[in-house]
Structure formats: structure tokens, C-alpha cells
Design an enzyme around this catalytic site. Structure first.
Site, mmCIF file in Angstrom:
data_model
loop_
_atom_site.group_PDB
_atom_site.id
_atom_site.type_symbol
_atom_site.label_atom_id
_atom_site.label_comp_id
_atom_site.label_asym_id
_atom_site.label_seq_id
_atom_site.Cartn_x
_atom_site.Cartn_y
_atom_site.Cartn_z
ATOM 1 C CB THR A 212 10.524 -16.801 56.393
ATOM 2 O OG1 THR A 212 10.954 -16.527 55.054
ATOM 3 C CG2 THR A 212 11.417 -16.050 57.370
ATOM 4 C CD GLU B 278 19.059 -9.724 57.048
ATOM 5 O OE1 GLU B 278 19.327 -10.930 57.089
ATOM 6 O OE2 GLU B 278 17.902 -9.287 57.226
ATOM 7 C CB ALA B 279 21.001 -7.089 50.358
ATOM 8 C CB SER C 207 13.534 -20.057 52.905
ATOM 9 O OG SER C 207 12.673 -19.249 53.677
ATOM 10 C CB SER D 124 7.488 -8.332 58.900
ATOM 11 O OG SER D 124 8.444 -7.590 58.222
HETATM 12 C C1 16G Z 1 13.452 -12.797 58.514
HETATM 13 C C2 16G Z 1 14.553 -12.010 59.148
HETATM 14 C C3 16G Z 1 15.366 -11.271 58.115
HETATM 15 C C4 16G Z 1 15.863 -12.222 57.053
HETATM 16 C C5 16G Z 1 14.726 -13.030 56.490
HETATM 17 C C6 16G Z 1 15.274 -14.140 55.618
HETATM 18 C C7 16G Z 1 14.516 -10.852 61.275
HETATM 19 C C8 16G Z 1 13.813 -9.817 62.105
HETATM 20 N N1 16G Z 1 14.008 -11.037 60.077
HETATM 21 O O1 16G Z 1 12.498 -11.960 57.936
HETATM 22 O O2 16G Z 1 16.427 -10.660 58.757
HETATM 23 O O3 16G Z 1 16.489 -11.514 56.018
HETATM 24 O O4 16G Z 1 14.010 -13.646 57.545
HETATM 25 O O5 16G Z 1 14.238 -14.917 55.142
HETATM 26 O O6 16G Z 1 15.476 -11.463 61.695
HETATM 27 P P1 16G Z 1 14.510 -16.327 54.501
HETATM 28 O O7 16G Z 1 15.208 -17.186 55.532
HETATM 29 O O8 16G Z 1 13.179 -16.824 54.097
HETATM 30 O O9 16G Z 1 15.403 -16.087 53.318
HETATM 31 MG MG MG Z 2 9.717 -6.059 59.119
#
Ligand code: 16G
Ligand code: MG
Length: 548
Positions: A508, A379-380, A506, A69
Site C-alpha cells: 500500500t 491480522e495483528a 509494502s 479505510s
Molecule cells: C491492506 C490490507 C490489510 C493489510 C495491509 C498491509 C485488506 C482489506 N487490507 O490494508 O489486510 O494488512 O494492506 O499493508 O486486505 P502493507 O502491504 O502496506 O503492509
Molecule cells: Mg479498514
């Protein structure tokens, strides 16, 4: 020939070619995602898992998308797509994680056996898996690893080549619904362009031609795909200038460009000079996220994010439903805690639309949106789409018009259901939806923006010893652990006008995220920093204290 069991020898031999490094892999919110050079074994196992998922579902086609992504070019990742084009069922995320962390052939076979036993898999219907990938240089070798996994597990693999994430989701659904009552479309990339372009043309008929839009494609897969789409649209109907379309120069993907950059930096991407009055938008690296922006007369940048898109779409659909005489169809909006407070206020008070708030991550929004006849979810950050329930689709399809006006509205509503990608958020399809609405309203971005004014907001990242000690409830808006933290947070928030703040680990990154909004920029900054400080202190912060 279909097999009745897995060939253990084959899996064993292949797994020796894909050694697993000493890394803790997690199938997170968006699948596996990390530095590409750590992912070879993961892709091999994703191949096995995708095969198992297909066996489990009697040979239904499963998708695998290789992408990271908006992450930098050196990263990559993989996610699985379920038969109707939706995200992998949550229970299977655990199996994905288990398998990814199995470190040798014996453990892999053990993990496979356990998945087979737990889910009651039979092999007689075979397994079918399709896959696609984005423009990252690491994709080629990861595709090989995936194919090794698919072959070892006896699946029939089909390589669909370079694709945007939403295109792959579309293809999976088309393949699985072909020949049924709810056939989703032609299972080819061309079929996707034809479906979208035909619906778009129907909706644009008789409407004023918009000035060309400038689309920042983050130097990713969206660029060639949008260029392909444009071949299906007459220039007089609609035109777009593509910027950041260099998919061949190393290091350019997502670099100072794309939806994530524009949303987090609140400024235009590299390569786009904003002319007042014109429209701009950005896709992310795999083209499943969209944000719009423009410059006002004074040249000041304004962002129209996922919240703004949700508001625009919900209002338009509500009006169209009314004009089409199918008012029994209820429209709802799904947001996360990151939605700007002003947007929630606008939707609930002004538009009188029901709004639900769910955990971060597309799958959560998607599932909640399925509860409405028409569920608008965004999502925002620009991930989102609109879902029409089977009942709503049926009503829209079968209602007979009594007046010419109603007839037109019904036709438009039908076309809208074709234009909007029902499987997952899709930057191209979402952009076309926004363009249609602006043409129908005869609005500029500035006029669209007038619906409400965002409260100033701030995101701060706090690195702590262990982010998982932060546990939340109430769609991430309330902290339950560490104990007492929420009370302290409330005490801080109460000092600010229109103050709102929440913290969550988070999904991610190895950090805790702090969100704050308040009546003014200064108050917002103070609130954000006070809450970040609190998280830092209670979580055993690492490195320097967060500052604005
Ligand atoms: C991922 C999610 C996205 C979310 C983001 C939050 C999918 C396809 N993607 O990229 O929706 O906004 O994680 O990231 O579900 P964070 O947990 O690091 O804040
Ligand atoms: Mg993407």
C-alpha cells in the site's frame, strides 16, 4: 430491457468526461487507494468493471465500496465485492489495473473487449451492482463517476448510501443468497442490525452485565452505525460510549484516532482517557478493523490486538464446540508473519490449535481459513473474522442435544454463527464477539491479556529506489531476492534472544517494511535497526538512514 452487447458509443462518450491522468494505477491489496483528486477516472472504470464482473456471473449482484479505510481524509479508494460478499477474485485484479491505466476512449474499449474475450462474458442476463461509501467529503463526486461507468456499461445501479465496509459486504451476500437454502439475512441495514442484535442478546442471556465499553470510531462511518446499532439493544444488556464520532468536521477522520493509530502508536487515541480496569476499543475509518486496550493499575497502556482477539476467539469456540458435543468440528487459526511470536506459541503449544501462516492481506487469510471447519483468522492489525464451513454449520444446526447443558451450548454456538460476519472482518461484529466472550468468562481486559505476553516488536519503514526488487516466499518470511540477503538477515537475527525478523515490500505504500521482535525492548530496537540498515544498503535507500 436486457442488452446483448455493450453500447460502445455510450462508453466512448462517458469516458471523455472522465479523463485519465498520467498516473500508474494498481488494484492492490485493498483495491485502488490514493489521493481522492486523482480518482475520478478510476471510479468511472470501476463502474465498468463491476458491470463486467456481474455480466460474467450471469447478473449476480456485485458490490463497490468507496473508502480509503484508515488513510487520511484527502485519500479515497474503491474495492469490488464478489457475490458471496468476499473480495474480488484475484484474477480480476489484473483486469482492474489494465482498465484503470487505459488512457483514452479507444484504449478503454480495447481493454473492455479484451476482458470480455478472455473471460467469455455474455450480456443476456444483465448486470447488477450495489454500492456504498464512507464519510469522506470526496465520496459524493466519486459516486457520480462510478454511476457514469455503471450506466455506460448498462448495469442496474443501486445506491445503498453511507455504509461501513462490512455492511456493504453483508448486503451483497444477502441479495445473492435471498430465497436460497443459505439465505444470509435481510438485505437491508436494519436487517444487519437485527441479525447481530438478536444473536448478541441470545449469547448474553444469563451472563453478568459488563461495564460500558468506550468505542473510538476514528470520526468515521463506524460512529453513526454503532449509534444505530445501540437502538436495538437494551441498555441493561449492554452499553457503549462512543468517542471520536465527529464525522462532519473537516480533517478529523482518522486523525490521531482509530485502530491503525492505536496499533502503530501503541497509545490511546485522542479523546479517550483510560481509567484503569475499564474496556476500550478502536474501529478504523471504514469499521473493518478492531483493537482493544486498557490501562493497568499503574496507568500503563496495554494493547489487545488482532492476535489477542484470535486467541480469545479460538479458545472460546473450542470450548463451546466441546460443550455442544460437536467435537468432530476442527478449529484452526490463520495468521500472517506479523503475528507476535508469543501468540503463535500460545496457540500451538498451549491451545493445541493448528495455525497456518499466509501472506499479508485479508483475502489470503480468508481463503486459508475456509480450509478449516471453523477458521479463525486475524491480522495483528485487527482485520479478521471467524468462518464456519457449510458442513460445520450443518452439524451445528442439525445436532440434537442430549442434556440441557448441551442444548444451551448448541444454542450459543448457533447464535455465534449469526453474530460473526462471515463475509469479511467487521469491527462491530468482532467487538460484539469479544464482549460476549468476556461476559461468558467473566473477564476484564487484564484477565484476557494474561493468556500470554507479547514479545517486544518493532516495525520500520525503509524507502528504497525500487521496493519490488525485494521478493519473498514462505508467507513472506524468507527473502529470495536480492540473492544472499536472507543469509545476511539470518546472521543478524541469530545474535538476538528469541529474535525474528522479516522484510517485505509494502502493498500500500512505496516502502519496504521491516518487522523485528526479540526477548527485550533494547534487543528488538537493535535488531530492527540492523535489518533496516541492511535493506537500505542493499535496496539503494533514499533519504536519511532509518533510526529508532
Ligand atoms: C491492506 C490490507 C490489510 C493489510 C495491509 C498491509 C485488506 C482489506 N487490507 O490494508 O489486510 O494488512 O494492506 O499493508 O486486505 P502493507 O502491504 O502496506 O503492509
Ligand atoms: Mg479498514
Amino acid at each position: 430491457m436486457t442488452q446483448m452487447t455493450l453500447d460502445q458509443q455510450k462508453i466512448r462518450a462517458a469516458s471523455d468526461l472522465h479523463p485519465t491522468p498520467e498516473v500508474n494505477f494498481v488494484y492492490g491489496t485493498a483495491g485502488f487507494r490514493m489521493r481522492a483528486d486523482m480518482l475520478d477516472s478510476v471510479l468511472f472504470k470501476v463502474g465498468i468493471l463491476a458491470a463486467l464482473r456481474s455480466y460474467k456471473l450471469n447478473g449476480a449482484t456485485i458490490g463497490v465500496m468507496i473508502t480509503a479505510s484508515h488513510n487520511p481524509e484527502e485519500d479515497n479508494g474503491a474495492k469490488l465485492v464478489d457475490p458471496r460478499g468476499e473480495m474480488l477474485e484475484q484474477a480480476w485484479e489484473v483486469y482492474a489495473t489494465e482498465l484503470a491505466n487505459a488512457r483514452d476512449a479507444d484504449s478503454i474499449l480495447k481493454a473492455v473487449d479484451s476482458i470480455v474475450a478472455q473471460t467469455g462474458i455474455t450480456f443476456d442476463k444483465g448486470a447488477n451492482v450495489i454500492y456504498g461509501y464512507d464519510t469522506r467529503p470526496s465520496c459524493a463526486s466519486l459516486v457520480k463517476a462510478l454511476e457514469d461507468g455503471l450506466n455506460a456499461a448498462g448495469a442496474k445501479p443501486t445506491n445503498f448510501g453511507l455504509k461501513s465496509t462490512p455492511q456493504l459486504h453483508y448486503l451483497v451476500r444477502c441479495i445473492n443468497t435471498a430465497g436460497t437454502n443459505d439465505a444470509y439475512g435481510e438485505p437491508t441495514e436494519e436487517g444487519y442490525y437485527i441479525k447481530l442484535s438478536e444473536a448478541f442478546k441470545t449469547l448474553m442471556k444469563g451472563k453478568p452485565t459488563l461495564s460500558p465499553i468506550t468505542v473510538d470510531c476514528a470520526n468515521g462511518v463506524g460512529a453513526p452505525k454503532l449509534a444505530d446499532f445501540l437502538k436495538y439493544i437494551d441498555h441493561d444488556v449492554w452499553a457503549a460510549n462512543i468517542v471520536n464520532d465527529d464525522i462532519n468536521t473537516k480533517g478529523k477522520l482518522n486523525y490521531n484516532a482509530g485502530a491503525d493509530y492505536v496499533k502503530t502508536q501503541q497509545k490511546a487515541p485522542l479523546g479517550a482517557t483510560l481509567a484503569p480496569g475499564e474496556r476500550y476499543c478502536s474501529f478504523d475509518g471504514d469499521a473493518d478493523r478492531l483493537v482493544y486496550y486498557y490501562a493497568d493499575e499503574a496507568g500503563v497502556f496495554h494493547l489487545l490486538d488482532g492476535d489477542k482477539i484470535a486467541g480469545l476467539a479460538a479458545m472460546f469456540i473450542m470450548d463451546l464446540v466441546k460443550s455442544a458435543g460437536v467435537d468432530s468440528i476442527n478449529v484452526g487459526v490463520v495468521q500472517t508473519a506479523y503475528a507476535n511470536g508469543s501468540s503463535t506459541q500460545y496457540l500451538t503449544k498451549q491451545c493445541q490449535v493448528p495455525v497456518s501462516c499466509v501472506n499479508t492481506g485479508v483475502k489470503h487469510l480468508h481463503h486459508e481459513a475456509e480450509k478449516y471447519d471453523v477458521g479463525v483468522y486475524f491480522e495483528a492489525n485487527g482485520h479478521g473474522t471467524v468462518l464456519f464451513s457449510p458442513e460445520a454449520l450443518n452439524t451445528i444446526k442439525t445436532t440434537e442435544s442430549k442434556t440441557p447443558a448441551q442444548n444451551t451450548a448448541l444454542k450459543q454456538l448457533r447464535a455465534l454463527t449469526e453474530l460473526i460476519n462471515q463475509t469479511v472482518g467487521d469491527a462491530l461484529s468482532d467487538m460484539l464477539m469479544v464482549e460476549v466472550i468476556l461476559a461468558h468468562r467473566n473477564w476484564t481486559c487484564q484477565e484476557w491479556d494474561q493468556a500470554y505476553t507479547d514479545l517486544p516488536n518493532r516495525l520500520v519503514k525503509v524507502v528504497v529506489a525500487n521496493r519490488y526488487i525485494f521478493k519473498t516466499t514462505n508467507a513472506e518470511r524468507t527473502v529470495v531476492e536480492p540473492e544472499g540477503l536472507q543469509a545476511e538477515l539470518d546472521a543478524i537475527v541469530s545474535k538476538y534472544n528469541n529474535g525474528r525478523s522479516f522484510v517485505r515490500a509494502s502493498g500500500t505504500e512505496d516502502a519496504v517494511r521491516v518487522y523485528a521482535e526479540a526477548a527485550t525492548r533494547t534487543e528488538t530496537d537493535y535488531l530492527a535497526i540492523a535489518v533496516a540498515q541492511l535493506v537500505y544498503d542493499r535496496g539503494g535507500g533514499i533519504g536519511s538512514l532509518p533510526s529508532i
